[in-house]
Design a protein around this motif. Structure first.
Motif, PDB file in Angstrom:
ATOM      1  N   UNK A 191      47.317  39.022  -2.531  1.00 27.16           N
ATOM      2  CA  UNK A 191      46.391  39.481  -1.497  1.00 27.16           C
ATOM      3  C   UNK A 191      45.113  40.058  -2.113  1.00 27.16           C
ATOM      4  N   UNK A 192      45.254  40.741  -3.232  1.00 32.90           N
ATOM      5  CA  UNK A 192      44.060  41.256  -3.914  1.00 32.90           C
ATOM      6  C   UNK A 192      43.152  40.116  -4.345  1.00 32.90           C
ATOM      7  N   UNK A 193      43.744  39.120  -4.972  1.00 34.71           N
ATOM      8  CA  UNK A 193      42.957  37.980  -5.443  1.00 34.71           C
ATOM      9  C   UNK A 193      42.389  37.202  -4.256  1.00 34.71           C
ATOM     10  N   UNK A 194      43.149  37.125  -3.176  1.00 34.02           N
ATOM     11  CA  UNK A 194      42.669  36.444  -1.968  1.00 34.02           C
ATOM     12  C   UNK A 194      41.386  37.091  -1.456  1.00 34.02           C
ATOM     13  N   UNK A 195      41.412  38.427  -1.385  1.00 32.42           N
ATOM     14  CA  UNK A 195      40.226  39.144  -0.911  1.00 32.42           C
ATOM     15  C   UNK A 195      39.060  38.985  -1.885  1.00 32.42           C
ATOM     16  N   UNK A 196      39.360  39.153  -3.169  1.00 35.88           N
ATOM     17  CA  UNK A 196      38.297  39.084  -4.166  1.00 35.88           C
ATOM     18  C   UNK A 196      37.727  37.678  -4.277  1.00 35.88           C
ATOM     19  N   UNK A 197      38.596  36.696  -4.400  1.00 36.00           N
ATOM     20  CA  UNK A 197      38.138  35.329  -4.639  1.00 36.00           C
ATOM     21  C   UNK A 197      37.415  34.757  -3.430  1.00 36.00           C
ATOM     22  N   UNK A 198      38.019  34.906  -2.270  1.00 34.85           N
ATOM     23  CA  UNK A 198      37.387  34.337  -1.079  1.00 34.85           C
ATOM     24  C   UNK A 198      36.181  35.145  -0.645  1.00 34.85           C
ATOM     25  N   UNK A 199      36.179  36.436  -0.991  1.00 37.78           N
ATOM     26  CA  UNK A 199      34.973  37.219  -0.748  1.00 37.78           C
ATOM     27  C   UNK A 199      33.834  36.742  -1.613  1.00 37.78           C
ATOM     28  N   UNK A 200      34.137  36.434  -2.874  1.00 39.03           N
ATOM     29  CA  UNK A 200      33.118  35.921  -3.787  1.00 39.03           C
ATOM     30  C   UNK A 200      32.600  34.559  -3.333  1.00 39.03           C
ATOM     31  N   UNK A 201      33.495  33.748  -2.789  1.00 35.71           N
ATOM     32  CA  UNK A 201      33.087  32.400  -2.391  1.00 35.71           C
ATOM     33  C   UNK A 201      32.101  32.424  -1.228  1.00 35.71           C
ATOM     34  N   UNK A 202      32.095  33.531  -0.476  1.00 38.01           N
ATOM     35  CA  UNK A 202      31.189  33.609   0.662  1.00 38.01           C
ATOM     36  C   UNK A 202      30.021  34.555   0.466  1.00 38.01           C
TER      37      UNK A 202
END
Length: 213
Positions: A191-202
């Motif tokens: 979940x941490x990586x989900x927030x970080x990675x997908x936040x970065x992608x947008x």
């Protein structure tokens, strides 16, 4: 009649200086984890070790010196784990490795983590959790620079985002520890990586505050 050998008592061997030092460090580590720097005392360290206060001062010069040794050891352990874990791979894989490693450390060394996340004493020159955050963030920074360039974002802001990401993991780690390490660390990491990675992608190229629009 000579006393029976079975009745003879063997005097307890005295600790060497190195053994005594290790004993004091372990006792102090437990106390600092339980009560923090201000709550722990040289008197209690000495009492638990069954030695006089001067023995503690002889080895460490005082509570500050003892605290610095304890923290330095925790920093060394965590950074070694980070360096070993951050192997080659995709940018997302590296982010996952860094996240899981910090959670691994929290799971394996909860007392050590509690010590690291507490405030250091005023004037302390030793390493702290912030120094770990800084070291880890500098490694994450390289990942972000590449991603920012690929996406046409300002790569000069990468260091700031690296601090944000690693700080987020550290703060979540504190919450996870207080929640008795539930849910499973791999779930938390995902979940941490989900927030970080997908936040970065947008990310926006030039973000602004909506309230100041």
């Amino acid at each position: 009649m000579a006393p029976s050998s079975s009745r003879r008592t063997t005097p307890r061997s005295r600790m060497t200086a190195a053994e005594r030092r290790e004993q004091l460090i372990e006792i102090a580590r437990t106390l600092f984890a339980e009560r923090g720097f201000d709550g722990a005392s040289v008197e209690e360290v000495a009492s638990r070790a069954e030695v006089s206060k001067p023995v503690v001062y002889e080895h460490f010069g005082g509570k500050e010196g003892l605290y610095a040794v304890v923290v330095d050891r925790e920093v060394t352990v965590l950074l070694a784990m980070m360096r070993e874990a951050l192997t080659s791979g995709t940018s997302r894989a590296l982010m996952e490795q860094a996240t899981l490693t910090l959670l691994d450390y929290i799971e394996q060394q909860p007392d050590g983590f509690r010590i690291l996340v507490r405030d250091s004493p005023i004037g302390s020159q030793g390493a702290s959790f912030q120094s770990i955050i800084g070291d880890t963030a500098s490694r994450v920074e390289g990942i972000l620079v590449d991603q920012f360039k690929k996406r046409g974002l300002d790569h000069k802001t990468a260091p700031m985002y690296a601090q944000m990401l690693v700080g987020m993991v550290g703060t979540t780690g504190q919450w996870w520890l207080s929640a008795d390490r539930k849910p499973d660390k791999r779930v938390v990491a995902a979940h941490l990586v989900n927030l970080a990675w997908n936040g970065l992608s947008g990310l926006e190229k030039k973000p602004g505050l909506v309230s100041e629009g």
